[in-house]
Structure formats: structure tokens, C-alpha cells
Design an enzyme around this catalytic site. Structure first.
Site, PDB file in Angstrom:
ATOM      1  N   LYS A   1     -81.427 -68.659  18.301  1.00 40.73           N
ATOM      2  CA  LYS A   1     -82.959 -69.116  18.186  1.00 40.73           C
ATOM      3  C   LYS A   1     -83.530 -69.721  19.461  1.00 40.73           C
ATOM      4  O   LYS A   1     -83.060 -70.480  20.063  1.00 40.73           O
ATOM      5  CB  LYS A   1     -83.017 -69.946  16.851  1.00 40.73           C
TER       6      LYS A   1
ATOM      7  N   LYS B   1     -84.020 -65.195  16.388  1.00 39.45           N
ATOM      8  CA  LYS B   1     -85.274 -65.391  16.376  1.00 39.45           C
ATOM      9  C   LYS B   1     -86.297 -66.334  17.762  1.00 39.45           C
ATOM     10  O   LYS B   1     -85.451 -66.744  18.204  1.00 39.45           O
ATOM     11  CB  LYS B   1     -85.417 -66.686  15.138  1.00 39.45           C
TER      12      LYS B   1
HETATM   13  C1  PBG Z   1     -87.621 -75.516  11.791  1.00 34.72           C
HETATM   14  C2  PBG Z   1     -88.098 -74.166  12.174  1.00 34.72           C
HETATM   15  C3  PBG Z   1     -89.017 -73.378  12.314  1.00 34.72           C
HETATM   16  C4  PBG Z   1     -89.456 -72.036  12.614  1.00 34.72           C
HETATM   17  C5  PBG Z   1     -88.495 -71.875  11.124  1.00 34.72           C
HETATM   18  N1  PBG Z   1     -88.013 -73.296  11.317  1.00 34.72           N
HETATM   19  C6  PBG Z   1     -90.292 -73.919  13.595  1.00 34.72           C
HETATM   20  C7  PBG Z   1     -89.062 -75.051  14.920  1.00 34.72           C
HETATM   21  O1  PBG Z   1     -88.193 -74.380  15.003  1.00 34.72           O
HETATM   22  O2  PBG Z   1     -90.009 -75.566  15.436  1.00 34.72           O
HETATM   23  C8  PBG Z   1     -90.480 -71.415  12.252  1.00 34.72           C
HETATM   24  C9  PBG Z   1     -90.571 -70.474  11.944  1.00 34.72           C
HETATM   25  C10 PBG Z   1     -91.669 -68.980  12.857  1.00 34.72           C
HETATM   26  O3  PBG Z   1     -92.457 -69.994  13.370  1.00 34.72           O
HETATM   27  O4  PBG Z   1     -92.538 -69.062  11.709  1.00 34.72           O
HETATM   28  N2  PBG Z   1     -86.129 -75.358  11.179  1.00 34.72           N
END
Ligand code: PBG
Length: 343
Positions: free
Chosen positions: A214, A267
Site C-alpha cells: 500500500k 493499492k
Molecule cells: C485506511 C484506508 C484508506 C483507504 C483504504 N483504507 C486511506 C488511507 O490509507 O489513507 C483508501 C481507499 C481509497 O482511496 O479508495 N485504512
């Protein structure tokens, strides 16, 4: 029939000499829709899609998210209705995010048995028993400072203290009936901690989907409005990955597989298709999920609304590209529309 010394039929060779390109014509397999379908390498189906749902503690709510046209925060009951509608269209899985009534320093709403996600899991399970329910396990929507974990004296995310909370979150979500726990906070050791906690609580059958790779991405902007989990100060670069790094993803994946992750994730998806491909090659045996994130959705929606892009073609092309790169499944806010288009 006599064959010439060069090995081709008489006459054919002369024709070729005149028009050498005739033999090499990939276009033969693009001639009709039927032939194209026959030789198509990648199939995008509704069964590949995972629909994210934002569930709010408010009752009877359906609140639009301005930066994500068509996406809403739903109350528990409405989220269950929406999940039912998705299942009727052939969607197999939902991914739940909660917007709790109260936030605190420990993110305690995330492991409250009466928390918004726990209630939503139970209600969706009752109304759509066969649906796969994935619960996002992170603290950023539940902490008053919006960070993904507990903060130490220097106001930095304390990795190991956060693991202890994540274990409670995962067990409470499994207790509610979630099939898959998806830790998204990029804490080191989160998969092993959650795996052990699930196993000792009697939930050995509950799987983990690790947000293994991520990135610290600007593409999460609209999500942070939707889930009300933006950090009040600082950013997430001390735990999410640097967008410049791909080799580091090999290490993150390997650790998560060793820790017992059942599924891996990359992601965001769009700017990281090389990482999707690399992960597919690194672990051919692992189910792999690509997360088509909020900012990717917002870009497509904005350009389509302006009449600059044809939405349906663009979305199908993007999602097909993610599968072609190596993803088995795609988490996407387009899931409902795609399910309608593909039926
Ligand atoms: C945080 C989380 C995020 C997303 C999914 N889980 C945001 C972040 O890490 O700031 C982002 C998903 C998206 O942008 O569609 N637990």
C-alpha cells in the site's frame, strides 16, 4: 502434389514473394466479434469485483460523498439493502468501512462489539447469507487524530502498541461474522498478529487479506472525505510505501506470505500496474487483489461528467488492464455499474 525444395507449395512462394506480409496477419484474428471473443486472453466478470461500502453510525442515512459521485455513506440497514442489491447483480463480496459516532485516542470504536462495522456485518450476514464480507481493519476512521494507530510521546505511530489493538479489531469483526479481515494500516507484523489472535479465539477459518503493498498515495483523497479518516496533522509516509519503490514491495509481500496472509493486495492500482505484474510473478500461487481507489474513481467520474471520456468504455478498459496485469480480483467503486453493464 509436389513440394518445392524450399518446402512450400508451388505458387504460394511466388505469391509471397510478391506480397510477403500476407503470411503475417494478426488481423485475421480480429476480423469478427466472434473471433475476437474466442481469442480474448482476459475476461472481466462481475465475480471479480469487490464493492466497498461506507457504513455510518447514523440511522436511516444515505449521505452523498461529493468527490465520489454515485457513492454514499449508508446507515447499517441501508448498507444491508445495498449489499442485497449488489448480490442480486452477481457481486460476490463487499468491503466494509465504518464511520463511528465517537472517535478517541485508542480507536476503541473499531473493536466495539456494537461498533458500526460489527453491526453492519451481522445485518448483512442475516440478509444476504452467501455474500463474502470483508472487513477493513484499521484505526484511522476511529482515532480522533486520524492516524492508523496509537501515537507515542513523539506523536509517531507506535507499531507494536497498534498491533495489540488490531488483534482486538480483527477478533471482534470475526465474531460478528466477517469472512475476511483486511488490515490496511501497513504496520509491521500486522498479519501475523491478526492470524494468531484469530486462531486463538477460535476463528482459524477466517481469512486475512493483507493490504500488503500500500503506497502513500495522493489518490486516497476522496476516500478520506468519505470515511472521515484524514490525519489531523502529518501524513502516512512513515508506514505506507514510497511510490518510487517497487523492489521494496517484494519484501512486503514475502513477509506477509510468511506471516500467513491468504490474499495479497496492491493499492492503488492504476499507477502501480507494474507492481501488480511483479507480485503476480513473485507469488503465482497467491490470490491477488488490486484496489482501484477513490481518486482513480473520481478522475473517471469527473472526466465523464464533463463529456471528455466515455465512462463505460474507460471503466471496462481500466479494470481489464488491472486483470491483464495479474490481478484476480478488483476492489472498485464502479462495481455496481460494471455488474449492470456485464449482465
Ligand atoms: C485506511 C484506508 C484508506 C483507504 C483504504 N483504507 C486511506 C488511507 O490509507 O489513507 C483508501 C481507499 C481509497 O482511496 O479508495 N485504512
Amino acid at each position: 502434389m509436389s513440394i518445392t525444395r524450399e518446402g512450400s507449395l508451388p505458387g504460394v512462394r511466388d505469391a509471397e514473394a510478391a506480397q510477403p506480409a500476407l503470411r503475417r496477419r494478426p488481423r485475421r484474428l480480429r476480423r469478427t466479434a466472434a473471433i475476437r471473443a474466442l481469442v480474448r486472453e482476459t475476461q472481466l466478470t462481475t465475480e471479480d469485483l469487490i464493492l466497498p461500502l461506507f457504513v455510518t453510525h447514523e440511522s436511516d442515512a444515505m449521505r452523498a460523498i461529493p468527490s465520489m459521485p454515485g457513492i454514499f455513506q449508508y446507515s447499517v440497514e441501508r448498507a444491508a439493502s445495498h449489499a442485497e442489491e449488489a448480490a442480486a447483480l452477481g457481486v460476490r463480496a463487499v468491503l466494509l468501512f465504518g464511520i463511528p459516532a465517537h472517535k478517541d485516542a485508542a480507536g476503541s470504536g473499531a473493536f466495539d462489539p456494537e461498533g458500526v462495522v460489527q453491526r453492519a456485518v451481522r445485518r448483512i450476514r442475516e440478509r444476504v447469507p452467501e455474500l463474502v464480507i470483508v472487513a477493513d481493519a484499521c484505526l484511522c476512521e476511529y482515532t480522533e487524530h486520524g492516524h492508523c494507530g496509537l501515537l507515542d510521546d513523539r506523536l509517531e505511530v507506535d507499531n507494536d502498541a497498534t498491533l495489540a489493538i488490531l488483534e482486538r479489531v480483527a477478533v471482534s469483526q470475526a465474531e460478528a461474522g466477517a469472512d475476511i479481515i483486511a488490515p490496511s494500516g501497513m504496520m509491521d507484523g500486522m498479519v501475523a498478529a491478526i492470524r494468531d489472535a484469530l486462531d486463538s479465539a477460535g476463528y482459524a477459518d477466517v481469512a486475512t487479506l493483507s493490504y500488503s503493498t500500500k503506497y502513500a498515495s495522493a489518490f486516497y483523497g476522496p476516500f478520506r472525505d468519505a470515511a472521515q479518516g484524514a490525519p489531523a496533522f502529518g501524513d502516512r509516509r512513515s508506514h505506507q510505501m514510497d511510490p518510487a519503490n517497487a523492489r521494496e514491495a517484494l519484501r512486503e509481500n514475502r513477509l506477509d506470505v510468511e506471516e500467513g496472509a491468504d490474499l495479497l493486495m496492491v493499492k492503488p492500482a492504476l499507477a502501480y500496474l507494474d507492481v501488480v505484474r511483479q507480485t503476480r510473478e513473485q507469488f503465482p500461487e497467491m490470490p491477488l487483489v488490486a484496489y482501484n481507489v477513490s481518486g482513480e474513481y473520481a478522475m473517471v467520474k469527473a472526466a465523464s461528467a464533463a463529456g471528455w471520456l466515455d465512462e463505460r468504455s474507460i471503466v471496462l478498459e481500466l479494470l481489464t488492464g488491472m486483470k491483464r496485469a495479474g490481478a484476480d480480483m478488483i476492489i472498485t467503486y464502479h462495481a455496481m455499474e460494471v455488474a449492470r453493464w456485464l449482465t
